[in-house]
Scaffold this motif. Sequence first.
Motif, short mmCIF file in Angstrom:
data_model
loop_
_atom_site.label_atom_id
_atom_site.label_comp_id
_atom_site.label_asym_id
_atom_site.label_seq_id
_atom_site.Cartn_x
_atom_site.Cartn_y
_atom_site.Cartn_z
N SER A 188 -6.95 6.14 -13.42
CA SER A 188 -5.52 5.95 -13.67
C SER A 188 -4.88 4.80 -12.92
CB SER A 188 -4.76 7.23 -13.31
OG SER A 188 -5.38 8.32 -13.89
N ASP A 189 -3.74 4.38 -13.46
CA ASP A 189 -2.82 3.50 -12.76
C ASP A 189 -1.87 4.32 -11.90
OD1 ASP A 189 -3.82 1.22 -14.01
OD2 ASP A 189 -2.57 1.57 -15.77
N ARG A 190 -1.58 5.53 -12.44
CA ARG A 190 -0.66 6.41 -11.72
C ARG A 190 -1.09 7.85 -12.00
NH1 ARG A 190 4.57 7.02 -13.21
NH2 ARG A 190 4.16 5.80 -15.08
N VAL A 191 -0.90 8.72 -11.01
CA VAL A 191 -1.26 10.12 -11.17
C VAL A 191 -0.04 10.98 -10.87
CG1 VAL A 191 -2.69 12.02 -10.33
CG2 VAL A 191 -3.67 9.74 -10.54
N GLU B 279 4.20 11.91 -7.46
CA GLU B 279 3.75 10.82 -8.33
C GLU B 279 3.05 9.82 -7.42
OE1 GLU B 279 6.99 8.84 -10.22
OE2 GLU B 279 5.77 7.07 -10.60
N ILE B 280 1.78 9.58 -7.69
CA ILE B 280 0.99 8.74 -6.79
C ILE B 280 0.46 7.52 -7.52
CG2 ILE B 280 -1.11 8.68 -5.36
CD1 ILE B 280 -0.17 12.00 -5.64
N PRO B 281 0.89 6.33 -7.11
CA PRO B 281 0.32 5.12 -7.73
C PRO B 281 -1.09 4.91 -7.23
CG PRO B 281 2.14 4.57 -6.22
CD PRO B 281 1.89 6.03 -6.09
N ILE B 282 -1.96 4.42 -8.09
CA ILE B 282 -3.35 4.17 -7.70
C ILE B 282 -3.56 2.66 -7.69
CG2 ILE B 282 -5.77 4.63 -8.21
CD1 ILE B 282 -4.20 7.19 -7.71
#
Lengths: 290, 289
Positions: A211-214, A227-230
């Motif tokens: 992902s780009d974001r989770v 919300e966690i940016p990867i």
Amino acid sequence: MSAMATATPQGHIEVENFSLSYETIDGLVDAVTNTHIHVKPGEFVSIVGPSGCGKSTFLNAVAGFLKPTTGTITVDGERVSGPSAERGMVFQQYSLFPWKTVRENVEFGLKMRGMPRSQRERAARTLLGLAGLEAFEKHYPEKLSGGMKQRVGIVRALATGPKVLLLDEPFGALDAQTRVIMQQILTNMWQRLKISVLFVTHDIDEAIFLSDRVYCMTARPGSIKAEIPIPLERPRQQSVMMSSEFLALRRGLMSLIREESLKAMGGEINDLGMQGLNIELHGHSLVEVL
Amino acid sequence: MPAAAAVTESMSAPVTAPTAPPSFGAPAGRWYRLNQNRLRATAIGVISLAAFLLVWHLLTTYRVVFFVRFTNVPSPLAVYASFTKAIHDPKFLLHILLSCRRIFIGFSLAAIVGVPLGLIMGRFKLVHEAVFPVAEVLRPIPAIAWVPMAIMLWPTNEQSIVFITFLGSFFPILVNTLHGMSLVDPVLVRAAQCLGARERSIFREVYFPASLPHIFTGLTIGMGVAWVSLIAAEMISGQYGIGYFTWEAYSLVQYADIALGMIAIGVLGLGSSLLIRGAGQLVMPWRAK
Ligand SMILES: Nc1ncnc2c1ncn2[C@@H]1O[C@H](COP(=O)(O)OP(=O)(O)O)[C@@H](O)[C@H]1O
Ligand SMILES: [Mg+2]
């Protein structure tokens, strides 16, 4: 293929104030409450959460199979009011049509659109070639391995050139090695097609790797907890999963999920049982302690 | 990565055991090993049929009386003799032809009405709610019980016999089609919907093929019941037909013809269910083994 490649990047998903309750004999069951998420055009976004937290419910609502109890779901500003070929879906149980060959499965969406036979045959062959399945076009799904079935499922969902691809634990039933390969195939396709992906899983590693974001979902009733940016670089190799960056992300997500899983199980086991998970027994039997 | 995929996912071809000694020439040996089970089944089947004929022969030539009386039962040879006579007798052939025609018409009508009705009932609740109670009340009535009513309803005997045949096969076909519809995986319907399928396409591309295995179960059972009903109806009210032939043989004390009629009915029943099975395999290639 060409039709999909030339499409301008679209597929902006916006979900606001979403909640959904099931009506049962015992009254309303809140499956998902107060959820806000968005997916930018071309972004790969995952939702992770313990099982039973409402991930499938949420994804089915985005697909248009379920009506939100409150809130709105829009794709490119248009409100979702039912299923449509604009939002392709991949199911955990593969859900290929057993009476259609691999190629006929892939052609299905194009056939529904009224594309002439020869044209859609050619399109399906091209797509199957990209997924390394050209040799199996005449096989019936029953004869395929799980990984092949799910590749067909993904190719089928992509064949109509949807703006958005929704996947509900698509690799959950696969063995670990196959899953890794499937993740790479999915990443490759997504990078070629540049469509928005909303990916639901309970596998943290999978979510981070892809992902780009989770988004991390709470136990039932589900809502977005974090919300966690990867920020991992792409293209990502398998080895990234050993990097300290990855492991840090994993640790963070893990503790979030663990809290939620305990909460979810607590609902089933009751409070004592939940404490029991932290009790040191010191040689006493569980009955004595209780 | 594609190499890895091939390793983990390539379909394993059925390889014969490498330990088997190559005693025959290689292809013949392999053919034998692969078909061993089928060959054995065929051999045992032939032997058991021969044993059946032998026991029949012994029981009748020695006119055994042991609870059941074989005194008047024709021997296999007597039946064979009347068979060789019958196949040159246009009247016997007419009996068979008429029975087959009745089955064909009655069964086809049952399929033409039963399958679509079942599909529509499975899809539309209102139709189901309206038709199902009536069907449930009529279903337990055996087709033979309809004979007097059928004779009243239809102007000719021929029509009433076809009607009985129709009734016999109609309910198994309807009920199995309905059952098939109720088992359609809703996820497949969803899959079709998010590929852009509308109601009509979903019906044609999902509900219908998904129900086909059960439809064919219904057709197979329906064909069996059609023969049961036909023979009963012919025995009661016919002037022609293989059922009538069998009953008439009894009245005329043509004992060999009784057995001939019975065997003819058995062979015709077997043939028609094989036809249905063949049709099923043609229509559902994905279920072929
Ligand atoms: N049709 C339904 N009727 C009532 N409750 C449901 C229904 N479907 C799901 N639920 C409940 O809603 C919750 C969320 O389910 P689901 O979305 O399938 O979770 P997940 O996909 O995260 O495992 C679960 O507790 C489940 O029991
Ligand atoms: Mg789920």
